[in-house]
Design a protein around this motif. Structure first.
Motif, PDB file in Angstrom:
ATOM      1  N   HIS A   1     -53.097  64.424  16.694  1.00  0.00           N
ATOM      2  CA  HIS A   1     -52.871  65.810  16.277  1.00  0.00           C
ATOM      3  C   HIS A   1     -52.018  66.490  17.350  1.00  0.00           C
ATOM      4  O   HIS A   1     -52.500  67.286  18.152  1.00  0.00           O
ATOM      5  CB  HIS A   1     -54.210  66.538  16.082  1.00  0.00           C
ATOM      6  CG  HIS A   1     -55.056  65.906  15.036  1.00  0.00           C
ATOM      7  ND1 HIS A   1     -54.930  66.221  13.695  1.00  0.00           N
ATOM      8  CD2 HIS A   1     -56.022  64.960  15.110  1.00  0.00           C
ATOM      9  CE1 HIS A   1     -55.795  65.506  12.993  1.00  0.00           C
ATOM     10  NE2 HIS A   1     -56.463  64.724  13.832  1.00  0.00           N
ATOM     11  N   ASN A   2     -50.722  66.173  17.354  1.00  0.00           N
ATOM     12  CA  ASN A   2     -49.834  66.596  18.423  1.00  0.00           C
ATOM     13  C   ASN A   2     -48.548  67.249  17.917  1.00  0.00           C
ATOM     14  O   ASN A   2     -47.482  67.082  18.476  1.00  0.00           O
ATOM     15  CB  ASN A   2     -49.491  65.395  19.318  1.00  0.00           C
ATOM     16  CG  ASN A   2     -48.785  64.294  18.556  1.00  0.00           C
ATOM     17  OD1 ASN A   2     -48.605  64.361  17.340  1.00  0.00           O
ATOM     18  ND2 ASN A   2     -48.363  63.271  19.279  1.00  0.00           N
ATOM     19  N   LYS A   3     -48.684  67.998  16.826  1.00  0.00           N
ATOM     20  CA  LYS A   3     -47.534  68.655  16.228  1.00  0.00           C
ATOM     21  C   LYS A   3     -47.808  70.156  16.101  1.00  0.00           C
ATOM     22  O   LYS A   3     -48.956  70.589  16.119  1.00  0.00           O
ATOM     23  CB  LYS A   3     -47.238  68.067  14.848  1.00  0.00           C
ATOM     24  CG  LYS A   3     -46.871  66.605  14.869  1.00  0.00           C
ATOM     25  CD  LYS A   3     -46.763  66.064  13.464  1.00  0.00           C
ATOM     26  CE  LYS A   3     -47.552  64.837  13.156  1.00  0.00           C
ATOM     27  NZ  LYS A   3     -48.616  64.379  13.960  1.00  0.00           N
ATOM     28  N   THR A   4     -46.768  70.927  15.939  1.00  0.00           N
ATOM     29  CA  THR A   4     -46.913  72.373  15.815  1.00  0.00           C
ATOM     30  C   THR A   4     -47.834  72.743  14.663  1.00  0.00           C
ATOM     31  O   THR A   4     -48.634  73.672  14.775  1.00  0.00           O
ATOM     32  CB  THR A   4     -45.533  73.036  15.606  1.00  0.00           C
ATOM     33  OG1 THR A   4     -44.711  72.707  16.723  1.00  0.00           O
ATOM     34  CG2 THR A   4     -45.650  74.541  15.492  1.00  0.00           C
ATOM     35  N   LYS A   5     -47.748  72.026  13.566  1.00  0.00           N
ATOM     36  CA  LYS A   5     -48.567  72.359  12.404  1.00  0.00           C
ATOM     37  C   LYS A   5     -49.864  71.558  12.349  1.00  0.00           C
ATOM     38  O   LYS A   5     -50.558  71.565  11.334  1.00  0.00           O
ATOM     39  CB  LYS A   5     -47.759  72.160  11.131  1.00  0.00           C
ATOM     40  CG  LYS A   5     -46.599  73.127  11.081  1.00  0.00           C
ATOM     41  CD  LYS A   5     -45.856  73.111   9.791  1.00  0.00           C
ATOM     42  CE  LYS A   5     -44.755  74.145   9.913  1.00  0.00           C
ATOM     43  NZ  LYS A   5     -44.089  74.465   8.754  1.00  0.00           N
TER      44      LYS A   5
END
Length: 136
Positions: free
Chosen positions: A16-20
């Motif tokens: 879980h390493n994204k902007t969204k």
């Protein structure tokens, strides 16, 4: 906090390493900070840089206020199994960290909105000066 918190393994949190879709590990707790990405005073890049590792030191080094610490409760989603967290982080760049088209596009548009009138004004000045010299 939930009375029976969910326990995550590190590998499940680190994806879980994204902007969204951004999760952080701080003090053994897992936080889904996705809704806070746009509002974070340090910008979303700071949060993205803290993904894929235990971000406790990053969080503490900044010296967050009591209000910031209180705000964390609403993003809490569970605990991390500390035995699954690597001692050293193997760097994995977030998928959307290197290039954020929305921010880049907004910046370019603002620059163009500023520069185009200046260029037009400058050209008008040059043409006016040139035509004055020719008529004199």
């Amino acid at each position: 906090m939930a009375s029976d918190p969910k326990t995550f393994v590190f590998s499940d949190v680190s994806v879980h390493n994204k902007t969204k879709d951004c999760w952080l590990i701080i003090d053994g707790k897992v936080y889904d900070v996705t809704p806070f990405m746009e509002d974070h005073p340090g910008g979303d890049e700071v949060l993205l840089a803290a993904t894929g590792k235990d971000a406790t030191d990053d969080f503490e080094d900044v010296g967050h206020s009591d209000d910031a610490r209180d705000m964390m409760h609403k993003y809490y989603i569970g605990e991390v199994d500390k035995s699954t967290v690597p001692k050293k982080r193997t760097y994995v760049a977030p998928a959307d960290r290197a290039y954020n088209p929305d921010k880049t596009q907004d910046f370019v548009v603002k620059i163009l909105q500023f520069l185009v009138p200046l260029v037009i004004l400058g050209l008008a000045f040059v043409v006016r000066s040139y035509t004055k010299e020719k008529s004199a």
